[in-house]
Write an enzyme that holds these catalytic residues in place. Structure first.
Site, mmCIF file in Angstrom:
data_model
loop_
_atom_site.group_PDB
_atom_site.id
_atom_site.type_symbol
_atom_site.label_atom_id
_atom_site.label_comp_id
_atom_site.label_asym_id
_atom_site.label_seq_id
_atom_site.Cartn_x
_atom_site.Cartn_y
_atom_site.Cartn_z
ATOM 1 C CB SER A 94 -3.934 20.445 159.155
ATOM 2 O OG SER A 94 -4.444 19.575 160.147
ATOM 3 C CB SER A 104 -12.476 13.605 158.018
ATOM 4 O OG SER A 104 -12.521 13.243 159.377
ATOM 5 C CG ASP A 144 -8.575 15.551 165.462
ATOM 6 O OD1 ASP A 144 -8.808 14.351 165.721
ATOM 7 O OD2 ASP A 144 -7.734 15.913 164.631
#
Length: 405
Positions: A8, A179, A294
């Protein structure tokens, strides 16, 4: 062991470095298929990147990107795709994007809608790749809004572009359900590159001051670190995850807190996190993972070996990943003898007695990583499509072998 650099952060830092005016250095960047996709993108926009050694050197163009001479291959990287589509607006001319595998099925329409409101001409296949963006030499900015109900990555893409917009920008986030910590991570990185970002009641305001060249250190990937941590948890062993600390902004650090609640001892020492699995087994857990979805896959594997019934809630966004992860992890853990069921958008896992069997990665690196951990406890676990791990951790299998030596 030390996980690879954060996927990321690497992808976000390449974008910010490309938009900065001058040379940035990225220390500890990830070398994997997803980051290679972002390298293709920024190079396609005329950015020189020297990735021959650590640190990578990125020569930004201050938001003045060139139009690629051919289509840009986004591989299977959703984050790269979302950011690349917005960056195309800074070029003067059309950019065509193609993808591989499930990326061609992942939704892009919310981002397309936001850019349409900016007057950008975009052609797509029903909101999916392939997509062609008619670059207009810059982003107007001003008031923008984006539907984040399917992914926070749409907001990340718009926010990263905002400091180089013509006008000061206010990005309204609509339908965000979980998120949000990934957006916080985006804002932290933007500020590290000199952007001025502030929260408001509906999203964020970003000044149009651009980015400055920066020497940026990329942490180990916490999403990757989940798997050696779970390995220690289910085997009663110990793993020192170098370079990782509780202070990280990466959302999947929540898994470490979950493992502690399940009975692991986790110490934040100078060199990293020391994870010790419990001598007498794990305890079941009930947790909402909407802010770190995740990490739920590795956590589900740990729950197979926890006494009682575990429940992992808030997994609605998993259906839009490299596979429909909620259904896929359920199917593959069941193939290994796991007592796993889906309840709406939640996962219920009961203490199981796994057996050796063949499981399919479905081309999803996280499924391959999570299912393989069962093989640390029982013989005969075979993962087909094992090369899927190259997407974010090409050395994953060597890491597991090291842990079992």
């Amino acid at each position: 062991m030390r996980p690879p650099g954060s996927k990321s952060a690497t992808i976000r830092a390449l974008a910010a470095g490309a938009l900065a005016s001058g040379r940035s250095h990225l220390y500890g960047a990830l070398r994997a298929e997803d980051s290679d996709a972002m390298l293709r993108v920024v190079r396609g926009y005329g950015i020189d990147v020297d990735d021959s050694a650590d640190p990578w050197a990125v020569d930004g163009r201050g938001g003045h990107l060139i139009t690629p001479t051919g289509s840009l291959d986004l591989g299977e990287s959703g984050l790269t795709a979302r950011i690349a589509i917005v960056l195309a607006v800074f070029a003067e001319g059309p950019t065509e994007f193609t993808g591989r595998g499930r990326l061609n099925e992942r939704p892009m329409q919310p981002l397309i809608d936001s850019l349409h409101e900016q007057g950008v001409d975009i052609r797509s296949e029903d909101g999916h790749l392939p997509i062609t963006v008619a670059g207009q030499g810059g982003l107007w900015g001003g008031r923008m809004r984006v539907d984040c109900s399917k992914s926070s990555q749409y907001a990340t893409a718009l926010l990263i572009a905002a400091p180089c917009a013509t006008e000061q920008t206010s990005v309204r986030l609509e339908g965000l359900a979980g998120s949000s910590r990934y957006i916080d991570m985006t804002v932290d990185l933007m500020e590290a590159f000199g952007a001025r970002v502030s929260p408001n009641i509906t999203g964020f305001d970003a000044a149009n001051d651009g980015y400055r060249p920066t020497d940026y250190v990329i942490e180990p990937d916490v999403s990757a670190a989940v798997y050696p941590m779970v390995a220690a948890a289910i085997t009663g062993g110990k793993v020192l995850v170098e370079g990782l600390h509780f202070s990280t902004a990466q959302p999947d650090i929540k898994v470490a807190y979950c493992l502690a609640e399940m009975g692991c001892e986790i110490e934040d020492v100078e060199s990293g996190l020391l994870v010790s699995g419990p001598e007498h087994g794990l305890r079941a857990i009930h947790v909402d993972m909407s802010d770190a979805p995740d990490g739920s896959l590795g956590l589900a594997t740990a729950c197979l070996f926890a006494e009682g019934e575990s429940r992992i809630d808030g997994l609605h966004s998993l259906q839009y990943k490299e596979s429909d992860r909620l259904r896929t992890i359920t199917r593959e853990l069941r193939a290994l003898g796991g007592d796993v069921t889906v309840d709406g958008q939640n996962l219920v896992v009961r203490r199981s007695d796994p057996v050796g069997a063949s499981v399919d990665s479905h081309g999803d690196h996280r499924i391959a990583m999570a299912a393989a951990l069962v093989g640390l406890k029982v013989d005969g676990v075979v993962v087909t499509g094992a090369d899927a791990v190259a997407k974010t951790w090409p050395e994953y299998w060597e890491m597991l072998e090291m842990l079992t030596d």
